[in-house]
Write an enzyme that holds these catalytic residues in place. Sequence first.
Site, mmCIF file in Angstrom:
data_model
loop_
_atom_site.group_PDB
_atom_site.id
_atom_site.type_symbol
_atom_site.label_atom_id
_atom_site.label_comp_id
_atom_site.label_asym_id
_atom_site.label_seq_id
_atom_site.Cartn_x
_atom_site.Cartn_y
_atom_site.Cartn_z
ATOM 1 N N HIS A 58 -86.066 -91.609 -10.724
ATOM 2 C CA HIS A 58 -84.805 -91.418 -11.430
ATOM 3 C C HIS A 58 -85.010 -91.910 -12.854
ATOM 4 O O HIS A 58 -85.895 -92.724 -13.132
ATOM 5 C CB HIS A 58 -83.681 -92.205 -10.761
ATOM 6 C CG HIS A 58 -83.165 -91.573 -9.515
ATOM 7 N ND1 HIS A 58 -81.957 -91.913 -8.961
ATOM 8 C CD2 HIS A 58 -83.687 -90.625 -8.710
ATOM 9 C CE1 HIS A 58 -81.754 -91.198 -7.867
ATOM 10 N NE2 HIS A 58 -82.800 -90.416 -7.692
ATOM 11 N N GLU A 60 -83.245 -93.895 -14.935
ATOM 12 C CA GLU A 60 -83.059 -95.327 -15.174
ATOM 13 C C GLU A 60 -84.255 -96.108 -14.619
ATOM 14 O O GLU A 60 -84.730 -97.056 -15.249
ATOM 15 C CB GLU A 60 -81.765 -95.834 -14.520
ATOM 16 C CG GLU A 60 -80.520 -95.164 -15.014
ATOM 17 C CD GLU A 60 -80.094 -93.965 -14.168
ATOM 18 O OE1 GLU A 60 -78.895 -93.677 -14.150
ATOM 19 O OE2 GLU A 60 -80.966 -93.313 -13.541
ATOM 20 N N CYS A 86 -76.935 -94.027 -9.995
ATOM 21 C CA CYS A 86 -76.685 -93.796 -8.569
ATOM 22 C C CYS A 86 -76.449 -95.118 -7.849
ATOM 23 O O CYS A 86 -76.962 -96.164 -8.242
ATOM 24 C CB CYS A 86 -77.848 -93.029 -7.936
ATOM 25 S SG CYS A 86 -79.391 -93.978 -7.807
ATOM 26 N N CYS A 96 -80.338 -96.916 -8.556
ATOM 27 C CA CYS A 96 -80.410 -97.277 -9.974
ATOM 28 C C CYS A 96 -79.416 -98.386 -10.296
ATOM 29 O O CYS A 96 -79.700 -99.257 -11.121
ATOM 30 C CB CYS A 96 -80.197 -96.047 -10.842
ATOM 31 S SG CYS A 96 -81.583 -94.890 -10.696
#
Length: 153
Positions: A58, A60, A86, A96
């Site tokens: 992801h 982040e 998320c 995240c």
Amino acid sequence: MSAARATEADRDLLRAAIGLSRSCPPSTTAFSVGAIVAGADGGVLADGYSRRDDPHDHAEEAALRAVAPGDPRLAGATIYSSLEPCSARASRPCSCTSLILATPIPRVVFAWREPSLFVDCEGAELLRAAGRTVVEVPELAELVRDVNRHLLG
């Protein structure tokens, strides 16, 4: 308590994060997201985008991995993400939101609330509940939807 507001500098860094999302390898099972970690002075400490280094990354996560966990600049930093961080993941054990909460980063700015296409997301609420400042910039959400139009039908 009044809602935190975005500055013009926030909008500029968020637009840059959205620009990073355009570099994501295509996926039909995950959003294309860009993220930037900026210091208190607005200087970029790290950036990342979904699937940059690994198919399950992801944005982040990729950005945070590029900053040493003990970097003292994180205590005054802001993380900018094109999509709400998320709060649940199908591909990895740490969301995240959890990764952000494991840092001293006090402020999170994002453009678009994650739709419940893949998982239900409550990242903004969890971050606020943990005492982090969360700033949503919905006027930039359409730019994020454009990058992810292929998922939205």
